[in-house]
Scaffold this motif. Structure first.
Motif, PDB file in Angstrom:
ATOM      1  N   PRO A  85       0.797  -1.235   0.000  1.00  0.00           N
ATOM      2  CA  PRO A  85       0.000   0.000   0.000  1.00  0.00           C
ATOM      3  C   PRO A  85       0.825   1.277   0.000  1.00  0.00           C
ATOM      4  O   PRO A  85       0.393   2.294  -0.554  1.00  0.00           O
ATOM      5  N   ALA A  89       0.265   4.231  -2.675  1.00  0.00           N
ATOM      6  CA  ALA A  89       0.004   5.604  -2.230  1.00  0.00           C
ATOM      7  C   ALA A  89       1.028   6.576  -2.807  1.00  0.00           C
ATOM      8  O   ALA A  89       0.685   7.687  -3.237  1.00  0.00           O
ATOM      9  N   HIS A 133      -5.869  -2.966   1.657  1.00  0.00           N
ATOM     10  CA  HIS A 133      -4.938  -2.062   0.983  1.00  0.00           C
ATOM     11  C   HIS A 133      -5.602  -0.720   0.682  1.00  0.00           C
ATOM     12  O   HIS A 133      -4.958   0.337   0.797  1.00  0.00           O
ATOM     13  N   VAL A 137      -4.123   2.803   1.970  1.00  0.00           N
ATOM     14  CA  VAL A 137      -3.753   3.894   1.060  1.00  0.00           C
ATOM     15  C   VAL A 137      -4.451   5.182   1.489  1.00  0.00           C
ATOM     16  O   VAL A 137      -3.829   6.250   1.579  1.00  0.00           O
TER      17      VAL A 137
END
Length: 323
Positions: A85, A89, A133, A137
């Motif tokens: 993640p 991001a 996830h 994020v």
């Protein structure tokens, strides 16, 4: 509701172009579509496809963002469980920065076992892991857990889920649903209620199984072999690692109006025909993005250009007149 285009970067051996020129060709199409006023440019992810299916959509999205000025830049989808993640991001934030705040981040669970094996990730937990996830994020953006932060606070998040479980998950998370179906919308609404979200946050988008042409029957003769390749590679990919097999489909199969298995089937329509169907399909639903295939497995450039011209020009005018 805007109208966009999806690119998967396929480059099958039968019609193969030099790969660097092929990538440049797609970026040129993105630039042209942006200049014509397309609502969005969307990119997708698969791994281990012999035809070079795009494996890293956020990387290509960054390149498209740098070449364009107005179109939303979307992923439909990044296979979230295959990536950490933090990586998602950060990469998404970079695309949002390059684009000046135009990112639409679609995340999904995928369906191919070989891709999960490639990344050493548990296939059985893919939907729940995708949800985890997505939450992470969003948390990283909200709490400034990565740097630099995206322009948008936050970029719109979408769940690319086709089954009822995924639709309800997207609702509980309070994100958009990248699937346009009234049955899924019911599950999505239930999920929104379970997550304590206001019903007004509901939003839908989807990739439509439609290609536009001025003369659909003539276009079928040229697009057909490319579509046969695309559909059969999808079907083979879905079966790899399952111990099951299925005979390849023919063009006649793909044009059978009574086909029992409609996965991957595509219709070639005029802009006028598509507008009528879209009006019925979207009536009463909170649809934000309609996405069309830009290119079917390396089909001829003149057909791609004609499709882009109709998606960006004739179709939006018809939809606006019908609203």
């Amino acid at each position: 509701m805007d109208v966009g285009l999806l690119f998967d970067l396929r480059n099958p051996q039968r019609w193969q172009r030099p790969r660097d020129r092929h990538y440049g060709r797609i970026l040129d199409f993105c630039t042209e579509a942006d200049q014509r006023g397309v609502g969005g440019l969307w990119f997708t992810e698969h791994h281990l496809f012999a035809d070079g299916y795009l494996p890293q959509p956020l990387t290509f999205a960054a390149a498209a963002a740098a070449r364009t000025r107005r179109a939303r830049i979307g992923t439909a989808v990044v296979v979230a469980p295959l990536h950490h993640p933090v990586e998602i991001a950060e990469q998404a934030a970079v695309v949002d920065l390059i684009s000046g705040g135009r990112l639409e981040l679609g995340l999904g669970a995928g369906y191919r076992r070989p891709e999960y094996q490639l990344y050493d990730v548990d296939f059985a937990r893919r939907i729940s892991r995708a949800g985890e996830h997505i939450e992470r994020v969003r948390e990283l953006w909200r709490e400034r857990g990565i740097t630099p932060a995206p322009v948008q606070d936050p970029p719109p998040l979408w769940g690319g889920f086709y089954g009822p479980r995924g639709a309800r998950l997207a609702g509980r998370l309070g994100i958009g649903l990248l699937h346009l179906s009234r049955e899924s919308f019911v599950e999505y609404q239930l999920g929104l209620a379970e997550g304590g979200h206001d019903p007004s946050v509901a939003r839908l988008a989807d990739l439509l199984p439609i290609l536009l042409a001025r003369d659909p029957e003539r276009a079928w003769a040229r697009v057909g072999p490319h579509l046969v390749h695309q559909v059969n590679s999808y079907r083979q990919g879905a079966l790899e690692g399952t111990g099951r097999n299925s005979p390849p489909l023919t063009l006649d199969d793909l044009r059978d109006p009574n086909a029992q298995d409609t996965r991957g089937l595509l219709r070639i329509l005029t802009a006028e025909e598509a507008a009528v169907e879209i009006k019925e399909l979207t009536a009463g639903l909170p649809v934000r993005h309609l996405i069309f295939w830009a290119d079917i497995a390396g089909m001829p450039d003149d057909l791609v250009a004609d499709n882009i011209a109709l998606v960006t020009g004739r179709l939006p005018a018809l939809l606006a007149a019908a609203s």
